[in-house]
Design a protein around this motif. Structure first.
Motif, PDB file in Angstrom:
ATOM      1  N   GLU A  31      -5.830   6.283  -5.023  1.00 58.78           N
ATOM      2  CA  GLU A  31      -6.387   5.417  -3.979  1.00 58.78           C
ATOM      3  C   GLU A  31      -5.629   5.584  -2.658  1.00 58.78           C
ATOM      4  O   GLU A  31      -6.235   5.733  -1.600  1.00 58.78           O
ATOM      5  CB  GLU A  31      -6.309   3.957  -4.468  1.00 58.78           C
ATOM      6  N   TRP A  32      -4.296   5.595  -2.753  1.00 57.79           N
ATOM      7  CA  TRP A  32      -3.487   5.707  -1.536  1.00 57.79           C
ATOM      8  C   TRP A  32      -3.640   7.074  -0.895  1.00 57.79           C
ATOM      9  O   TRP A  32      -3.771   7.184   0.332  1.00 57.79           O
ATOM     10  CB  TRP A  32      -2.006   5.436  -1.853  1.00 57.79           C
ATOM     11  N   ARG A  34      -6.138   9.034  -1.042  1.00 58.92           N
ATOM     12  CA  ARG A  34      -7.475   9.134  -0.450  1.00 58.92           C
ATOM     13  C   ARG A  34      -7.499   8.450   0.927  1.00 58.92           C
ATOM     14  O   ARG A  34      -8.031   8.989   1.893  1.00 58.92           O
ATOM     15  CB  ARG A  34      -8.483   8.460  -1.404  1.00 58.92           C
ATOM     16  N   GLU A  35      -6.875   7.259   0.997  1.00 59.55           N
ATOM     17  CA  GLU A  35      -6.884   6.541   2.270  1.00 59.55           C
ATOM     18  C   GLU A  35      -6.042   7.262   3.321  1.00 59.55           C
ATOM     19  O   GLU A  35      -6.449   7.384   4.472  1.00 59.55           O
ATOM     20  CB  GLU A  35      -6.368   5.110   2.062  1.00 59.55           C
ATOM     21  N   SER A  38      -7.947  10.336   4.529  1.00 55.24           N
ATOM     22  CA  SER A  38      -9.085   9.920   5.355  1.00 55.24           C
ATOM     23  C   SER A  38      -8.605   9.523   6.751  1.00 55.24           C
ATOM     24  O   SER A  38      -9.159   9.948   7.765  1.00 55.24           O
ATOM     25  CB  SER A  38      -9.783   8.757   4.652  1.00 55.24           C
ATOM     26  N   GLU A  39      -7.523   8.733   6.773  1.00 59.20           N
ATOM     27  CA  GLU A  39      -6.993   8.289   8.068  1.00 59.20           C
ATOM     28  C   GLU A  39      -6.390   9.457   8.840  1.00 59.20           C
ATOM     29  O   GLU A  39      -6.481   9.508  10.068  1.00 59.20           O
ATOM     30  CB  GLU A  39      -5.944   7.185   7.861  1.00 59.20           C
ATOM     31  N   TRP A  41      -7.441  12.455   8.949  1.00 61.43           N
ATOM     32  CA  TRP A  41      -8.533  13.178   9.627  1.00 61.43           C
ATOM     33  C   TRP A  41      -8.825  12.527  10.977  1.00 61.43           C
ATOM     34  O   TRP A  41      -8.978  13.202  11.987  1.00 61.43           O
ATOM     35  CB  TRP A  41      -9.779  13.132   8.729  1.00 61.43           C
ATOM     36  N   HIS A  42      -8.838  11.177  11.004  1.00 60.43           N
ATOM     37  CA  HIS A  42      -9.145  10.460  12.240  1.00 60.43           C
ATOM     38  C   HIS A  42      -7.977  10.508  13.216  1.00 60.43           C
ATOM     39  O   HIS A  42      -8.190  10.604  14.431  1.00 60.43           O
ATOM     40  CB  HIS A  42      -9.517   9.011  11.922  1.00 60.43           C
ATOM     41  N   VAL A  43      -6.768  10.438  12.687  1.00 62.18           N
ATOM     42  CA  VAL A  43      -5.587  10.531  13.563  1.00 62.18           C
ATOM     43  C   VAL A  43      -5.576  11.888  14.254  1.00 62.18           C
ATOM     44  O   VAL A  43      -5.353  11.990  15.466  1.00 62.18           O
ATOM     45  CB  VAL A  43      -4.281  10.326  12.748  1.00 62.18           C
ATOM     46  N   GLU A  46      -8.227  12.162  16.873  1.00 63.35           N
ATOM     47  CA  GLU A  46      -7.893  11.350  18.044  1.00 63.35           C
ATOM     48  C   GLU A  46      -6.772  11.976  18.872  1.00 63.35           C
ATOM     49  O   GLU A  46      -6.829  11.999  20.086  1.00 63.35           O
ATOM     50  CB  GLU A  46      -7.438   9.972  17.541  1.00 63.35           C
ATOM     51  N   ARG A  47      -5.757  12.491  18.149  1.00 63.38           N
ATOM     52  CA  ARG A  47      -4.552  12.957  18.850  1.00 63.38           C
ATOM     53  C   ARG A  47      -4.607  14.451  19.194  1.00 63.38           C
ATOM     54  O   ARG A  47      -4.100  14.847  20.232  1.00 63.38           O
ATOM     55  CB  ARG A  47      -3.316  12.703  17.971  1.00 63.38           C
ATOM     56  N   LEU A  63       4.459  11.823  12.552  1.00 63.85           N
ATOM     57  CA  LEU A  63       5.016  10.471  12.386  1.00 63.85           C
ATOM     58  C   LEU A  63       4.093   9.612  11.518  1.00 63.85           C
ATOM     59  O   LEU A  63       4.565   8.821  10.701  1.00 63.85           O
ATOM     60  CB  LEU A  63       5.216   9.810  13.751  1.00 63.85           C
ATOM     61  N   PHE A  64       2.778   9.795  11.720  1.00 65.47           N
ATOM     62  CA  PHE A  64       1.833   9.055  10.877  1.00 65.47           C
ATOM     63  C   PHE A  64       2.047   9.441   9.396  1.00 65.47           C
ATOM     64  O   PHE A  64       2.089   8.586   8.512  1.00 65.47           O
ATOM     65  CB  PHE A  64       0.392   9.358  11.305  1.00 65.47           C
ATOM     66  N   GLY A  67       5.067   7.978   7.900  1.00 61.81           N
ATOM     67  CA  GLY A  67       4.839   6.567   7.578  1.00 61.81           C
ATOM     68  C   GLY A  67       4.362   6.392   6.148  1.00 61.81           C
ATOM     69  O   GLY A  67       4.603   5.344   5.524  1.00 61.81           O
ATOM     70  N   ALA A  68       3.703   7.426   5.595  1.00 54.34           N
ATOM     71  CA  ALA A  68       3.241   7.356   4.201  1.00 54.34           C
ATOM     72  C   ALA A  68       4.430   7.193   3.244  1.00 54.34           C
ATOM     73  O   ALA A  68       4.311   6.551   2.196  1.00 54.34           O
ATOM     74  CB  ALA A  68       2.453   8.616   3.860  1.00 54.34           C
TER      75      ALA A  68
END
Lengths: 501, 105
Positions: A31-32, A34-35, A38-39, A41-43, A46-47, A63-64, A67-68
């Motif tokens: 679950e983690w 996957r999230e 997914s995030e 891809w968006h980071v 965006e960046r 850095l993102f 954070g994991a």
């Protein structure tokens, strides 16, 4: 160059997320991951839009991903907290009892595993007959030196005795043994055949001497030699060994730690009395008759014997029972001394309990005393087993050195262990038995005549404040408890109030 | 009962960000300025306390937009009530993260 970097960074970031996923408890890993992916891809969109590689953007994406790891460690912490004892925090009494019990189980388990400790325990079981004495010449009495010759021994033995009913003799020499490994000489005791029966030491794996090869000499192995050279083979009895030029048959193994006499012997050669060389210097063990025991005053006795030509020889007898101290005796002595020294290292009072108009109920006081007794009850076996493990960790450690190590370790552990028990008890809230925390310095030493100065600690259950004076004075000499009423509740909104009385 | 629960400032910011329309983890990070290692565990705690709930979007929507599906978060009724009481405790919350209806037109 840039397109290559453009593929390296996404791979690196995915690798970081996979590594972080390894730290997540397995049930939540999918679950983690996957999230995060997914995030990510968006980071990235965006960046770092596709086709543009910017160090700053990649740094932010990295850095993102890092954070994991924080997420994963946070999850791990929560999983560990769920595993903890219900209601147990480092300040709680259950936590304290749990760690003491764990230390006790660990030290006891270690004592069962260490061969040296097992040997020490076996020596406790091998009781020394109180009528046995070791006889030495008076001039060297007490130094455990071989001072009696085999010829002298034979001369006394041939005479009529009133005070002794059994004698045994042994002398120690270094000799080569076959088939021993390594080739270094062994310490061999040439003893009269009745040595072990006089000492009343039962042999392990004992077998009668078969008289093969026309040689009736029996040999007894020490526990250490049995384990070291013969791999503790239980079928060793009956085997032949060559001692110097003579063959001997192994008739048994001496129990570990049961040898109470001078000399660290690897093998005892049980020879007929006539076979011992007349000039060999050795030790005499004698068993006292009832009359002889009546003549003993304390653990030593002066003996006068008459040699050839009726010349008087002064001897000195030492009771064997007093020579061997079992681990329990050492423990008891260290315990006694530690308790005598305890007032020198800490106050033995439980502190002054000033509760204004409040006092804990009888069940709570009983609970507090039971907690103190439980801590002491767990500490004392630890004080016995830990020094035993330290002192007898290796079987080759000599018993005298082991006794000293055990004594010193028992004394220090008991002294400072009891000091910790009392200090800990004085800092336990009388209501809920939690340790008071968050020390705060109050006042100034220079103004001690105007108001008190010292340290204030608080019970996280919201029951009490503990005031410990910085400098004891005639009006504030010992610590004081202050009971907190319900007006303090707003400070402890999240803590349990179940213990309030 | 939930409305009486006291939230940390971080948790209140996250609730306010979700209320303001940031329903994805990365969006909340962008809005609050909190790092990823803080936001996601805090959201798990809020979800455990039933102040927010999460749901994966349908695969068909993600496929249509050629991207992986995202997990989005919504306030529960308890979460909205808790946010209301948190706004009283942290008056600057609404100014830091203005909600859709409070934004100037």
């Amino acid at each position: 160059m840039k397109p290559r970097l453009g593929s390296v960074f996404p791979a690196l970031h995915l690798g970081l997320l996979r590594a972080a996923a390894l730290l997540v408890p397995p049930s939540q890993c999918v679950e983690w991951q996957r999230e995060w992916r997914s995030e990510l891809w968006h980071v990235r969109r965006e960046r770092a839009p596709q086709g543009i590689v910017s160090w700053r953007a990649e740094r932010e994406v990295t850095l993102f991903c890092l954070g994991a790891f924080h997420d994963a460690l946070c999850l791990r912490r929560h999983a560990l907290l769920r595993l903890r004892l219900p209601g147990a925090t480092p300040a709680s009494p259950a936590y304290c009892i749990f760690w003491l019990a764990l230390a006790l189980v660990a030290s006891f388990a270690l004592s069962l595993l260490l061969p040296g400790v097992r040997a020490a325990n076996e020596s406790v079981r091998a009781q020394t007959d109180p009528g046995l004495i070791l006889i030495e010449h008076a001039v060297t009495g007490g130094n455990s030196l071989a001072t009696v010759s085999a010829a002298e021994f034979r001369n006394w033995r041939s005479r009529r005795q009133r005070y002794f009913d059994r004698f045994a003799f042994y002398s120690i020499a270094r000799e080569n043994i076959m088939p021993a490994e390594g080739g270094s000489p062994w310490t061999v005791a040439h003893a009269t055949a009745n040595l072990f029966s006089v000492l009343d030491i039962p042999l392990r794996f004992s077998a009668p001497v078969a008289g093969v090869h026309g040689n009736p000499t029996g040999a007894v192995l020490s526990c250490e030699a049995f384990e070291r050279e013969f791999d503790s083979n239980p079928r060793i009895a009956g085997s032949m060994v060559q001692v110097g030029r003579h063959l001997a048959q192994i008739v048994g193994v001496a129990p570990c730690g049961a040898w109470p006499l001078p000399g660290k012997v690897d093998l005892w050669l049980l020879e007929p009395e006539a076979a011992v060389a007349p000039g060999a210097m050795g030790y005499v063990v004698a068993h006292l008759t009832a009359l002889g025991r009546a003549e003993m005053f304390g653990p030593t006795v002066a003996i006068t014997v008459y040699g050839a030509g009726d010349s008087a020889i002064d001897l000195f007898g030492v009771e064997l029972e007093g020579r061997t101290r079992v681990p329990m005796d050492v423990f008891r002595f260290a315990l006694l001394l530690a308790f005598l020294c305890l007032p020198a290292v800490t106050s033995v009072s439980m502190g002054e309990y000033n509760f204004n108009s409040h006092k804990p109920s009888w069940p709570r006081r009983l609970c507090r005393w039971s907690f103190l007794c439980a801590k002491i009850a767990l500490l004392l076996p630890i004080v016995y087993y830990v020094p035993l493990d330290l002192a007898w960790w290796h079987i080759s450690t000599s018993s005298y050195a082991s006794e000293y190590v055990q004594w010193i370790a028992s004394f220090l552990l008991c002294l400072f262990g009891m000091r910790w028990v009392l200090l800990d008890q004085r800092q336990r809230c009388p209501v809920c038995l939690r340790r008071v925390t968050h020390p705060a310095q109050v006042g100034h030493a220079s103004r001690m005549f105007l108001s008190w100065n010292g340290t204030e600690l608080i019970c996280m259950g919201g029951h009490t404040l503990l005031h410990v004076p910085g400098l004891p004075t005639s009006w504030f000499s010992a610590q004081r408890w202050l009971y907190l009423d319900s007006s303090w509740d707003f400070l402890f909104a999240g803590s349990s109030q179940s213990g309030r009385t | 009962m939930a409305s009486e629960a006291k939230l940390s400032h971080t948790a209140a910011m996250i609730l306010q960000a979700i209320h303001a329309g940031c329903i994805y983890g990365f969006g909340i990070m962008e809005m609050t300025g909190l790092p990823s290692g803080t936001v996601y565990p805090a959201m798990r705690r809020l979800e455990r306390d039933a102040l927010i709930r999460s749901q994966w979007e349908r695969q068909s929507i993600a496929d249509a937009e050629q991207r992986p599906p995202r997990k989005y978060y919504r306030l529960t009724a308890a979460g909205r009530a808790t946010l209301e009481s948190s706004r009283k405790r942290y008056p600057l919350l609404e100014r830091l993260i203005p909600s859709e209806e409070a934004k100037p037109v």
